[in-house]
Design a protein around this motif. Structure first.
Motif, PDB file in Angstrom:
ATOM      1  N   VAL A   1      14.365 -22.716 -22.100  1.00  0.00           N
ATOM      2  CA  VAL A   1      13.941 -22.137 -20.818  1.00  0.00           C
ATOM      3  C   VAL A   1      15.135 -21.469 -20.126  1.00  0.00           C
ATOM      4  O   VAL A   1      15.024 -20.343 -19.624  1.00  0.00           O
ATOM      5  CB  VAL A   1      13.292 -23.209 -19.916  1.00  0.00           C
ATOM      6  CG1 VAL A   1      13.048 -22.675 -18.513  1.00  0.00           C
ATOM      7  CG2 VAL A   1      11.991 -23.705 -20.538  1.00  0.00           C
ATOM      8  N   ALA A   2      16.283 -22.152 -20.113  1.00  0.00           N
ATOM      9  CA  ALA A   2      17.479 -21.591 -19.472  1.00  0.00           C
ATOM     10  C   ALA A   2      17.906 -20.290 -20.151  1.00  0.00           C
ATOM     11  O   ALA A   2      18.297 -19.328 -19.475  1.00  0.00           O
ATOM     12  CB  ALA A   2      18.622 -22.599 -19.510  1.00  0.00           C
TER      13      ALA A   2
ATOM     14  N   THR B   1      24.387 -13.870 -22.192  1.00  0.00           N
ATOM     15  CA  THR B   1      23.426 -14.881 -22.641  1.00  0.00           C
ATOM     16  C   THR B   1      23.450 -14.992 -24.159  1.00  0.00           C
ATOM     17  O   THR B   1      23.475 -16.094 -24.712  1.00  0.00           O
ATOM     18  CB  THR B   1      22.007 -14.518 -22.154  1.00  0.00           C
ATOM     19  OG1 THR B   1      22.012 -14.422 -20.732  1.00  0.00           O
ATOM     20  CG2 THR B   1      20.992 -15.543 -22.601  1.00  0.00           C
TER      21      THR B   1
ATOM     22  N   TYR C   1      15.968 -18.100 -21.797  1.00  0.00           N
ATOM     23  CA  TYR C   1      15.016 -17.051 -21.404  1.00  0.00           C
ATOM     24  C   TYR C   1      15.303 -16.571 -19.975  1.00  0.00           C
ATOM     25  O   TYR C   1      15.373 -15.364 -19.722  1.00  0.00           O
ATOM     26  CB  TYR C   1      13.581 -17.594 -21.471  1.00  0.00           C
ATOM     27  CG  TYR C   1      12.821 -17.200 -22.712  1.00  0.00           C
ATOM     28  CD1 TYR C   1      11.856 -16.203 -22.656  1.00  0.00           C
ATOM     29  CD2 TYR C   1      13.031 -17.823 -23.930  1.00  0.00           C
ATOM     30  CE1 TYR C   1      11.125 -15.836 -23.768  1.00  0.00           C
ATOM     31  CE2 TYR C   1      12.308 -17.466 -25.053  1.00  0.00           C
ATOM     32  CZ  TYR C   1      11.348 -16.471 -24.969  1.00  0.00           C
ATOM     33  OH  TYR C   1      10.631 -16.112 -26.077  1.00  0.00           O
ATOM     34  N   LEU C   2      15.444 -17.506 -19.056  1.00  0.00           N
ATOM     35  CA  LEU C   2      15.678 -17.130 -17.658  1.00  0.00           C
ATOM     36  C   LEU C   2      17.023 -16.436 -17.471  1.00  0.00           C
ATOM     37  O   LEU C   2      17.129 -15.477 -16.697  1.00  0.00           O
ATOM     38  CB  LEU C   2      15.571 -18.364 -16.755  1.00  0.00           C
ATOM     39  CG  LEU C   2      14.180 -18.991 -16.671  1.00  0.00           C
ATOM     40  CD1 LEU C   2      14.223 -20.257 -15.824  1.00  0.00           C
ATOM     41  CD2 LEU C   2      13.143 -18.011 -16.143  1.00  0.00           C
ATOM     42  N   SER C   3      18.029 -16.901 -18.184  1.00  0.00           N
ATOM     43  CA  SER C   3      19.344 -16.282 -18.107  1.00  0.00           C
ATOM     44  C   SER C   3      19.298 -14.841 -18.603  1.00  0.00           C
ATOM     45  O   SER C   3      19.877 -13.940 -17.982  1.00  0.00           O
ATOM     46  CB  SER C   3      20.352 -17.096 -18.931  1.00  0.00           C
ATOM     47  OG  SER C   3      21.601 -16.457 -18.961  1.00  0.00           O
TER      48      SER C   3
ATOM     49  N   LEU D   1      16.687 -12.826 -18.699  1.00  0.00           N
ATOM     50  CA  LEU D   1      15.939 -12.015 -17.739  1.00  0.00           C
ATOM     51  C   LEU D   1      16.772 -11.747 -16.488  1.00  0.00           C
ATOM     52  O   LEU D   1      16.798 -10.621 -15.978  1.00  0.00           O
ATOM     53  CB  LEU D   1      14.622 -12.706 -17.374  1.00  0.00           C
ATOM     54  CG  LEU D   1      13.628 -11.870 -16.578  1.00  0.00           C
ATOM     55  CD1 LEU D   1      13.251 -10.590 -17.326  1.00  0.00           C
ATOM     56  CD2 LEU D   1      12.383 -12.682 -16.276  1.00  0.00           C
ATOM     57  N   TYR D   2      17.469 -12.757 -16.009  1.00  0.00           N
ATOM     58  CA  TYR D   2      18.333 -12.581 -14.826  1.00  0.00           C
ATOM     59  C   TYR D   2      19.448 -11.576 -15.110  1.00  0.00           C
ATOM     60  O   TYR D   2      19.755 -10.712 -14.280  1.00  0.00           O
ATOM     61  CB  TYR D   2      18.906 -13.931 -14.398  1.00  0.00           C
ATOM     62  CG  TYR D   2      19.813 -13.824 -13.197  1.00  0.00           C
ATOM     63  CD1 TYR D   2      19.299 -13.579 -11.926  1.00  0.00           C
ATOM     64  CD2 TYR D   2      21.194 -13.960 -13.338  1.00  0.00           C
ATOM     65  CE1 TYR D   2      20.133 -13.462 -10.821  1.00  0.00           C
ATOM     66  CE2 TYR D   2      22.030 -13.847 -12.241  1.00  0.00           C
ATOM     67  CZ  TYR D   2      21.494 -13.594 -10.990  1.00  0.00           C
ATOM     68  OH  TYR D   2      22.319 -13.479  -9.898  1.00  0.00           O
TER      69      TYR D   2
END
Length: 171
Positions: A50-51, A142, A53-55, A57-58
């Motif tokens: 999850v981290a 990332t 993926y979010l990283s 995208l961020y």
């Protein structure tokens, strides 16, 4: 950025669908006496996934990334990764989960892919998926920092799985 977000959402939705299937199998396996191994590592892998993926995208958001040739490559790599994910799910069917469960009398998949590639879910799905996400989002930090961290956790999972499968084969 909009094309990246749409593509990201499509693939993330597919990942959530696979997770729902995993949870359904997990419940059935537990009813049949399954034992979970590597519980802490499974949690860490979930959080790292999850981290990551979010990283990615961020990172795309803060850098103002637009859909480009790296993004196209990312989509192609992710397409391959998800094709492998769903093939592995198809082959393992009722015993496929994102966690490491062994049920009494567990069958071992011996089809061509599983004989040819050790741990195809990890090497043909997870790692390419994460590379694809990094490319899609042009998320170089990332990709080059997050992926090695994830691979360390994955190496622990593979060792755990090898140990459990060895015991299973001995019985």
């Amino acid at each position: 950025m909009q094309n990246i977000i749409i593509t990201f959402i499509v693939f993330f939705t597919l990942r959530l669908l696979s997770l729902a299937y995993s949870i359904r199998n997990e419940k059935r396996l537990l009813k049949n006496g399954a034992v979970q191994y590597g519980k802490v590592n499974s949690l860490l892998l979930t959080l790292a996934h999850v981290a990551y993926y979010l990283s990615a995208l961020y990172e795309a958001y803060i850098s103002g990334t637009t859909f480009n040739c790296f993004s196209v490559c990312g989509v192609l790599v992710m397409g391959f990764a998800y094709a492998m994910l769903f093939y592995v799910i198809y082959k393992l069917h009722d015993v496929w989960t994102v966690k490491l469960y062994i049920v009494p009398g567990q069958r071992i998949e011996k089809s061509f892919l599983f004989r040819t590639v050790r741990h195809p879910n990890y090497y043909l799905n997870i790692i390419p998926e994460l590379i694809g996400v990094g490319l899609l989002c042009n998320a170089w930090y990332t990709l080059f920092i997050g992926l090695p961290i994830y691979v360390c956790l994955l190496a622990v999972r593979i060792r755990q799985e090898e140990k459990v499968m060895k015991k299973l084969l001995e019985n």
